[in-house]
Design a protein around this motif. Structure first.
Motif, PDB file in Angstrom:
ATOM      1  N   THR A 146     -12.129   2.685  -7.666  1.00  0.00           N
ATOM      2  CA  THR A 146     -12.884   3.732  -6.972  1.00  0.00           C
ATOM      3  C   THR A 146     -12.010   4.453  -5.962  1.00  0.00           C
ATOM      4  O   THR A 146     -12.018   5.689  -5.871  1.00  0.00           O
ATOM      5  N   LEU A 147     -11.227   3.694  -5.199  1.00  0.00           N
ATOM      6  CA  LEU A 147     -10.363   4.291  -4.176  1.00  0.00           C
ATOM      7  C   LEU A 147      -9.361   5.256  -4.783  1.00  0.00           C
ATOM      8  O   LEU A 147      -8.989   6.254  -4.155  1.00  0.00           O
ATOM      9  N   GLY A 148      -8.924   5.003  -6.020  1.00  0.00           N
ATOM     10  CA  GLY A 148      -7.881   5.815  -6.625  1.00  0.00           C
ATOM     11  C   GLY A 148      -8.300   7.185  -7.093  1.00  0.00           C
ATOM     12  O   GLY A 148      -7.451   7.964  -7.560  1.00  0.00           O
ATOM     13  N   HIS A 149      -9.578   7.541  -6.961  1.00  0.00           N
ATOM     14  CA  HIS A 149      -9.995   8.887  -7.373  1.00  0.00           C
ATOM     15  C   HIS A 149      -9.356   9.933  -6.458  1.00  0.00           C
ATOM     16  O   HIS A 149      -9.350   9.777  -5.230  1.00  0.00           O
ATOM     17  N   PRO A 150      -8.804  11.014  -7.031  1.00  0.00           N
ATOM     18  CA  PRO A 150      -8.097  12.007  -6.206  1.00  0.00           C
ATOM     19  C   PRO A 150      -8.912  12.577  -5.054  1.00  0.00           C
ATOM     20  O   PRO A 150      -8.340  12.944  -4.015  1.00  0.00           O
ATOM     21  N   MET A 155     -10.305  11.612   2.504  1.00  0.00           N
ATOM     22  CA  MET A 155     -11.050  10.705   3.371  1.00  0.00           C
ATOM     23  C   MET A 155     -10.647  10.875   4.833  1.00  0.00           C
ATOM     24  O   MET A 155      -9.503  11.204   5.143  1.00  0.00           O
ATOM     25  N   SER A 156     -11.585  10.592   5.702  1.00  0.00           N
ATOM     26  CA  SER A 156     -11.324  10.630   7.136  1.00  0.00           C
ATOM     27  C   SER A 156     -10.842   9.260   7.614  1.00  0.00           C
ATOM     28  O   SER A 156     -10.936   8.259   6.887  1.00  0.00           O
ATOM     29  N   THR A 157     -10.344   9.215   8.841  1.00  0.00           N
ATOM     30  CA  THR A 157      -9.949   7.919   9.398  1.00  0.00           C
ATOM     31  C   THR A 157     -11.161   6.997   9.524  1.00  0.00           C
ATOM     32  O   THR A 157     -11.034   5.771   9.361  1.00  0.00           O
ATOM     33  N   GLU A 158     -12.317   7.565   9.772  1.00  0.00           N
ATOM     34  CA  GLU A 158     -13.528   6.749   9.840  1.00  0.00           C
ATOM     35  C   GLU A 158     -13.826   6.114   8.489  1.00  0.00           C
ATOM     36  O   GLU A 158     -14.259   4.953   8.414  1.00  0.00           O
ATOM     37  N   ASP A 159     -13.591   6.867   7.407  1.00  0.00           N
ATOM     38  CA  ASP A 159     -13.782   6.317   6.065  1.00  0.00           C
ATOM     39  C   ASP A 159     -12.824   5.148   5.810  1.00  0.00           C
ATOM     40  O   ASP A 159     -13.206   4.135   5.212  1.00  0.00           O
ATOM     41  N   GLY A 185      -3.678  -3.769  13.074  1.00  0.00           N
ATOM     42  CA  GLY A 185      -2.356  -3.781  12.475  1.00  0.00           C
ATOM     43  C   GLY A 185      -2.384  -3.459  11.000  1.00  0.00           C
ATOM     44  O   GLY A 185      -1.556  -2.694  10.498  1.00  0.00           O
ATOM     45  N   LEU A 186      -3.357  -4.030  10.291  1.00  0.00           N
ATOM     46  CA  LEU A 186      -3.409  -3.851   8.851  1.00  0.00           C
ATOM     47  C   LEU A 186      -3.685  -2.397   8.473  1.00  0.00           C
ATOM     48  O   LEU A 186      -3.102  -1.865   7.529  1.00  0.00           O
ATOM     49  N   MET A 187      -4.580  -1.750   9.213  1.00  0.00           N
ATOM     50  CA  MET A 187      -4.948  -0.385   8.834  1.00  0.00           C
ATOM     51  C   MET A 187      -4.083   0.686   9.493  1.00  0.00           C
ATOM     52  O   MET A 187      -4.164   1.869   9.136  1.00  0.00           O
ATOM     53  N   SER A 188      -3.227   0.287  10.412  1.00  0.00           N
ATOM     54  CA  SER A 188      -2.452   1.238  11.206  1.00  0.00           C
ATOM     55  C   SER A 188      -1.774   2.341  10.400  1.00  0.00           C
ATOM     56  O   SER A 188      -1.934   3.532  10.725  1.00  0.00           O
ATOM     57  N   PRO A 189      -1.016   2.034   9.332  1.00  0.00           N
ATOM     58  CA  PRO A 189      -0.318   3.127   8.629  1.00  0.00           C
ATOM     59  C   PRO A 189      -1.243   4.031   7.838  1.00  0.00           C
ATOM     60  O   PRO A 189      -0.837   5.119   7.435  1.00  0.00           O
ATOM     61  N   TYR A 190      -2.478   3.583   7.642  1.00  0.00           N
ATOM     62  CA  TYR A 190      -3.400   4.338   6.800  1.00  0.00           C
ATOM     63  C   TYR A 190      -4.433   5.119   7.611  1.00  0.00           C
ATOM     64  O   TYR A 190      -5.411   5.615   7.066  1.00  0.00           O
ATOM     65  N   LEU A 191      -4.180   5.227   8.900  1.00  0.00           N
ATOM     66  CA  LEU A 191      -5.023   6.069   9.747  1.00  0.00           C
ATOM     67  C   LEU A 191      -4.377   7.431   9.978  1.00  0.00           C
ATOM     68  O   LEU A 191      -4.911   8.247  10.712  1.00  0.00           O
ATOM     69  N   VAL A 197      -3.472   9.674   2.043  1.00  0.00           N
ATOM     70  CA  VAL A 197      -3.139  10.215   0.716  1.00  0.00           C
ATOM     71  C   VAL A 197      -2.323   9.203  -0.075  1.00  0.00           C
ATOM     72  O   VAL A 197      -2.578   8.960  -1.262  1.00  0.00           O
ATOM     73  N   SER A 198      -1.350   8.566   0.580  1.00  0.00           N
ATOM     74  CA  SER A 198      -0.490   7.623  -0.103  1.00  0.00           C
ATOM     75  C   SER A 198      -1.266   6.405  -0.590  1.00  0.00           C
ATOM     76  O   SER A 198      -1.037   5.903  -1.696  1.00  0.00           O
ATOM     77  N   LEU A 199      -2.212   5.937   0.219  1.00  0.00           N
ATOM     78  CA  LEU A 199      -3.015   4.787  -0.186  1.00  0.00           C
ATOM     79  C   LEU A 199      -3.831   5.100  -1.433  1.00  0.00           C
ATOM     80  O   LEU A 199      -3.953   4.271  -2.339  1.00  0.00           O
ATOM     81  N   VAL A 200      -4.375   6.301  -1.493  1.00  0.00           N
ATOM     82  CA  VAL A 200      -5.134   6.717  -2.675  1.00  0.00           C
ATOM     83  C   VAL A 200      -4.212   6.792  -3.895  1.00  0.00           C
ATOM     84  O   VAL A 200      -4.569   6.350  -4.993  1.00  0.00           O
TER      85      VAL A 200
END
Length: 283
Positions: A146-150, A155-159, A185-191, A197-200
């Motif tokens: 599901t996360l991989g959908h373009p 997504m927002s940081t809240e998402d 720490g875990l979510m830091s680079p993805y905020l 975009v990279s996580l997706v």
């Protein structure tokens, strides 16, 4: 260890010869002795190992890279993110560090990367600790599909915070291990926008076809292997480890009770102790 301290000791290296531009890899490199490579999974980064790096580094040279597209390594839209490509990059990364043989401690898709390398470049892999690893056709899980959908690139940081909070509740059995420090720490680079975009893109790259061809060759992976598995994992269940025990020739299983998917955080002391005990006899 808080994320700022962790980031401050990460190094960076440029890897050439894979795509047109140099690829930048962020990594930790501490301790002395035989090289011990830590490979994380999705949606984490090397911070997953923040509590076990220093204890392991008392006896080994511990190297913990962020996979390409993850954490603070290169996140541009200029390369593949599949585990097959990750294996290519890790081989080049170790060569750049003049390492011709290492012990691999690998979690989730990092385990798939380790097994690909163990199959095609066996002299590079001295031993493997596979923790709640992908194998066979056990992945990708529905949440990552599901996360991989373009569309999720917007997504927002809240998402992202909601996504991680939901995953943390499932991925850790010991609720006292769900600390604010680990969560942040875990979510830091993805905020950050490019991190989202990279996580997706990372999730979109997951392909079970990169582990299923290994199935018929598992009996040829002779490296000493420890399956260090959280028993409560609903994503990569212990039945996968039980199958690997039957199919691999030189493997031991160490189930960890009251532990789910993110075992290095859920049961860091047992994870470290079991790893060190195994490595002491792995050669």
């Amino acid at each position: 260890m808080d994320v700022k301290t962790f980031r401050n000791r990460q190094k960076n290296i440029a890897i050439d010869g894979i795509v047109d531009d140099s690829l930048q890899i962020a990594y930790t490199d501490v301790g002395e002795g035989q090289p011990l490579l830590l490979l994380h999974g999705i949606p984490t980064w090397s911070y997953l190992f923040h509590e076990i790096i220093d204890p392991l580094a008392e006896q080994y040279r511990v190297i913990a890279p962020d996979l390409i597209g993850y954490g603070y390594s290169d996140r541009r839209d200029q390369f593949d993110r599949s585990i097959a490509f990750q294996a290519d990059v890790i081989e080049r990364f170790l060569a750049a560090l003049d390492i011709d043989s290492a012990h691999f401690v690998a979690h989730d898709i990092g385990g798939g990367v380790a097994m690909i390398i163990a199959d095609r470049n066996p002299q590079l892999v001295r031993s493997m600790v596979l923790s709640n690893s992908v194998a066979y056709d056990s992945w990708p899980i529905d949440e990552m599909l599901t996360l991989g959908h373009p569309r999720n690139a917007n997504m927002s940081t809240e998402d992202i915070e909601e996504l991680f909070d939901k995953s943390l509740k499932s991925g850790l059995s010991r609720k006292e291990r769900l600390t604010d420090e680990f969560r942040q720490g875990l979510m830091s680079p993805y905020l950050e926008k490019d991190g989202i975009v990279s996580l997706v893109r990372n999730a979109a790259s997951l392909n079970t076809n990169h582990t299923t061809p290994l199935t018929s060759r598992l009996d040829q992976m002779s490296q000493p292997t420890l399956l260090l598995w959280g028993e409560d994992d609903g994503w990569q269940p212990i039945s996968t480890a039980e199958s690997l025990v039957k199919d691999m020739p030189n493997v031991k299983m160490h189930p960890i009770k009251n532990s789910s998917h993110w075992v290095p955080q859920d049961a860091s002391e047992e994870f470290t102790a079991a790893t060190l005990e195994f490595l002491s006899t792995a050669g």
